[in-house]
Motif scaffolding. Sequence first.
Motif, mmCIF file in Angstrom:
data_model
loop_
_atom_site.group_PDB
_atom_site.id
_atom_site.type_symbol
_atom_site.label_atom_id
_atom_site.label_comp_id
_atom_site.label_asym_id
_atom_site.label_seq_id
_atom_site.Cartn_x
_atom_site.Cartn_y
_atom_site.Cartn_z
ATOM 1 N N SER A 41 0.745 -1.248 0.161
ATOM 2 C CA SER A 41 -0.036 -0.103 -0.057
ATOM 3 C C SER A 41 0.778 1.277 0.048
ATOM 4 C CB SER A 41 -0.832 -0.159 1.141
ATOM 5 O OG SER A 41 -2.008 -0.936 1.201
ATOM 6 N N GLN A 42 1.737 1.213 -0.382
ATOM 7 C CA GLN A 42 2.899 2.128 -0.625
ATOM 8 C C GLN A 42 3.677 2.611 -2.060
ATOM 9 O OE1 GLN A 42 5.675 2.946 2.716
ATOM 10 N NE2 GLN A 42 4.493 2.365 4.318
ATOM 11 N N GLY A 43 4.210 3.587 -2.335
ATOM 12 C CA GLY A 43 4.918 3.592 -3.615
ATOM 13 C C GLY A 43 6.415 3.293 -3.215
ATOM 14 N N PRO A 44 6.910 2.671 -4.331
ATOM 15 C CA PRO A 44 8.396 2.274 -4.202
ATOM 16 C C PRO A 44 9.296 3.409 -3.573
ATOM 17 C CG PRO A 44 7.513 1.837 -6.363
ATOM 18 C CD PRO A 44 6.484 2.694 -5.846
ATOM 19 N N PHE B 90 0.520 5.690 -9.455
ATOM 20 C CA PHE B 90 1.592 6.469 -8.575
ATOM 21 C C PHE B 90 1.901 7.560 -9.334
ATOM 22 C CE2 PHE B 90 2.033 3.647 -5.022
ATOM 23 C CZ PHE B 90 1.771 2.318 -5.479
ATOM 24 N N PHE B 106 8.451 8.573 -5.069
ATOM 25 C CA PHE B 106 7.169 8.123 -5.381
ATOM 26 C C PHE B 106 5.996 8.577 -4.296
ATOM 27 C CE2 PHE B 106 7.046 5.051 -8.835
ATOM 28 C CZ PHE B 106 8.637 4.970 -8.959
ATOM 29 N N GLY B 107 4.858 8.973 -5.014
ATOM 30 C CA GLY B 107 3.972 9.623 -3.927
ATOM 31 C C GLY B 107 3.415 8.159 -3.265
ATOM 32 N N PRO B 108 2.116 8.552 -2.467
ATOM 33 C CA PRO B 108 1.625 7.157 -1.777
ATOM 34 C C PRO B 108 0.488 6.314 -2.645
ATOM 35 C CG PRO B 108 0.581 9.258 -1.186
ATOM 36 C CD PRO B 108 1.519 9.605 -2.080
#
Lengths: 112, 115
Positions: A41-44, B90, B106-108
């Motif tokens: 649930s997060q970006g890389p 993203f 990167f964003g969330p």
Amino acid sequence: LAKTTQPISMDSYEGQEVNITCSHNNIATNDYITWYQQFPSQGPRFIIQGYKTKVTNEVASLFIPADRKSSTLSLPRVSLSDTAVYYCLVVNPGAGSYQLTFGKGTKLSVIP
Amino acid sequence: DTAVSQTPKYLVTQMGNDKSIKCEQNLGHDTMYWYKQDSKKFLKIMFSYNNKELIINETVPNRFSPKSPDKAHLNLHINSLELGDSAVYFCASSRRTSGGQETQYFGPGTRLLVL
């Protein structure tokens, strides 16, 4: 773009050192290697990158042999919070396209 | 302070609707991106903008239209949403070093569900 191959998944116990190896047989002379980490649930998130030999930062080490056809991400003494997907990417800085091509990544599961 | 932020975080909508996702970065970077991560977790680049100019446009349906009003913002507008558009989107930004290497932030993510 150089293709990368890495294990789909790995398991490790807490406190162990984890090494994830990535193959990139057709890496070009100017390409560099970069690793990203993605939690659910997060970006890389960027971990480390290098061109040759060894690179170390506060999070990991990256080992690149002389032929540069593979690289190994080393995570010292993993904890449960290191459970994530780890992506190996090969990037051409001269491509001008600023393009990151993500593969399937390696899903690391840290076991208590 | 959030480096790369996206709104909304969740978006549930009906097929055929038009929706927008916004992205802002406060890192002073020149380049911004949109990526799509599908249900199988493949992360694929869609667009890249450098100094408000489009430099990558992968094989994305023209229902997707990025808009960059300034270097700090890259919005994504989607027309006539389809079920297959359901994914996590993203946003990212980067700056190249003098050596040519770059790090992307990167964003969330925005979780889009089309019903």
